[in-house]
Design an enzyme around this catalytic site. Sequence first.
Site, PDB file in Angstrom:
ATOM      1  N   LYS A  82      40.164   3.787   2.969  1.00  0.00           N
ATOM      2  CA  LYS A  82      39.465   4.998   2.527  1.00  0.00           C
ATOM      3  C   LYS A  82      40.355   6.201   2.768  1.00  0.00           C
ATOM      4  O   LYS A  82      41.002   6.306   3.810  1.00  0.00           O
ATOM      5  CB  LYS A  82      38.143   5.165   3.302  1.00  0.00           C
ATOM      6  N   GLY A 179      19.765  12.328  -3.991  1.00  0.00           N
ATOM      7  CA  GLY A 179      21.113  12.521  -4.536  1.00  0.00           C
ATOM      8  C   GLY A 179      21.187  12.102  -5.986  1.00  0.00           C
ATOM      9  O   GLY A 179      20.870  10.957  -6.330  1.00  0.00           O
ATOM     10  N   GLY A 181      23.992  12.335  -8.156  1.00  0.00           N
ATOM     11  CA  GLY A 181      25.385  12.457  -8.558  1.00  0.00           C
ATOM     12  C   GLY A 181      25.817  11.300  -9.431  1.00  0.00           C
ATOM     13  O   GLY A 181      25.047  10.776 -10.248  1.00  0.00           O
ATOM     14  N   VAL A 183      26.218   8.208  -8.983  1.00  0.00           N
ATOM     15  CA  VAL A 183      25.409   6.978  -8.950  1.00  0.00           C
ATOM     16  C   VAL A 183      23.918   7.285  -9.114  1.00  0.00           C
ATOM     17  O   VAL A 183      23.212   6.598  -9.862  1.00  0.00           O
ATOM     18  CB  VAL A 183      25.612   6.199  -7.623  1.00  0.00           C
TER      19      VAL A 183
END
Length: 368
Positions: A82, A179, A181, A183
């Site tokens: 990451k 959320g 966004g 996804v």
Amino acid sequence: MLHARSVSETEEAALTVERIDDPASGLEAAIALDSPRLGPAVGGCRMRPYRDVAEAVAEARALARAMSLKLLLAGLPFGGGKAVVRGDPRTDKSPALWAAFARALERLAGRYWTGEDSGTTPADMDEIARGSRYVLGRSTGAGDLGPMTALGVRRGLAVAMRHRFGSDRLDGVTVAVQGLGAVGMPLCELLAAAGARLVVSDLDPARVVRAVERFGARAVPPEAILDVPAEIFAPCALGGVIGPGEVGRLRCALVAGATNNPLATPATALLLHRRGILFAPDFVINAGGVIAATDELEPGGYDADRVRARLAVIEERLDAILSEARARDLPPLRVAERLAERLRAARLAAATGRRAGERALNGADRGC
Ligand code: NAD
């Protein structure tokens, strides 16, 4: 702050962090690589206005570890990685910043392949790819990984619903989505198409308005989404949202969403289990994005039909994990982590065996 998943000392030593500071471009970043012996590391590049470098590094470590679990359970031959870039994704991106990041990728020489994540886009990947070969999720490849991640979550959600409710019918079922966004929005689209009633929240009011208009969703303020009475809570924002203090607030029977590391502490999984709330482990159900991104490395390149077929691994793994969790009365997260540990040990043993074999062959070549 996210918790690092429980790991042995030896495994912990296998996780390394590369710091990148490039004052000329303003790049302040870190790349965490989990056990190189699992294979080249793969994982997205996240951009956020982290408070300080320590916070960014801690998140990179926890997310790289979660990536390893995800890749192992998805049967992909890579280790977890990451990258985190400190900055505001709306104002701090520049060609110079991404060029500096690309140089860092080249220095790692294939030990880490990056991709999009929260705060980065396929256009950013295109920019990075101007200076590095080690980039997935470009607009000419898998592109926006959000829709494939959402499809994987949707398919995993059906499995989890059969375990929790005895049916995967979404018609009339309320889903609270946190959320909206890359996804969250396509997930809402899939859920609405299946007849779900949506309750949504986002920090960005424009995204909320879009979900209300497109899907007839009901909007609630961000701080209220955990308290919404709903059959399902789908976290699709940032990690650490459910801690011991939040478990008592939840009014759902199933938690299943895209967010990486949504549980703030390991103990939270046990608390959810005791309350009868089924938690579909994030690193099982949100693997669609990395399945899509790594498909770019197949001979012939990215193939969306092949990826959709490969998402079946999410359904199979989740079904096996939830069956074992029920049979043994354990939190599914614990079962999933143990399974990943077994797969990890098998992968490392196979790598050691391969190297021993190679050494023996080299020795034989030299007539030893
Ligand atoms: P994104 O940045 O595109 O969207 C996140 C959304 O959440 C934004 O609209 C943001 O405003 C909103 N948000 C942030 N904090 C919030 C809060 N407290 N309450 C309500 N809304 C909030 O990110 P994404 O790519 O959709 O990823 C969402 C999560 O899923 C992340 O944890 C990410 O790591 C994980 N994930 C993403 C992918 C992918 O393919 N993009 C794959 C696997 C996992």
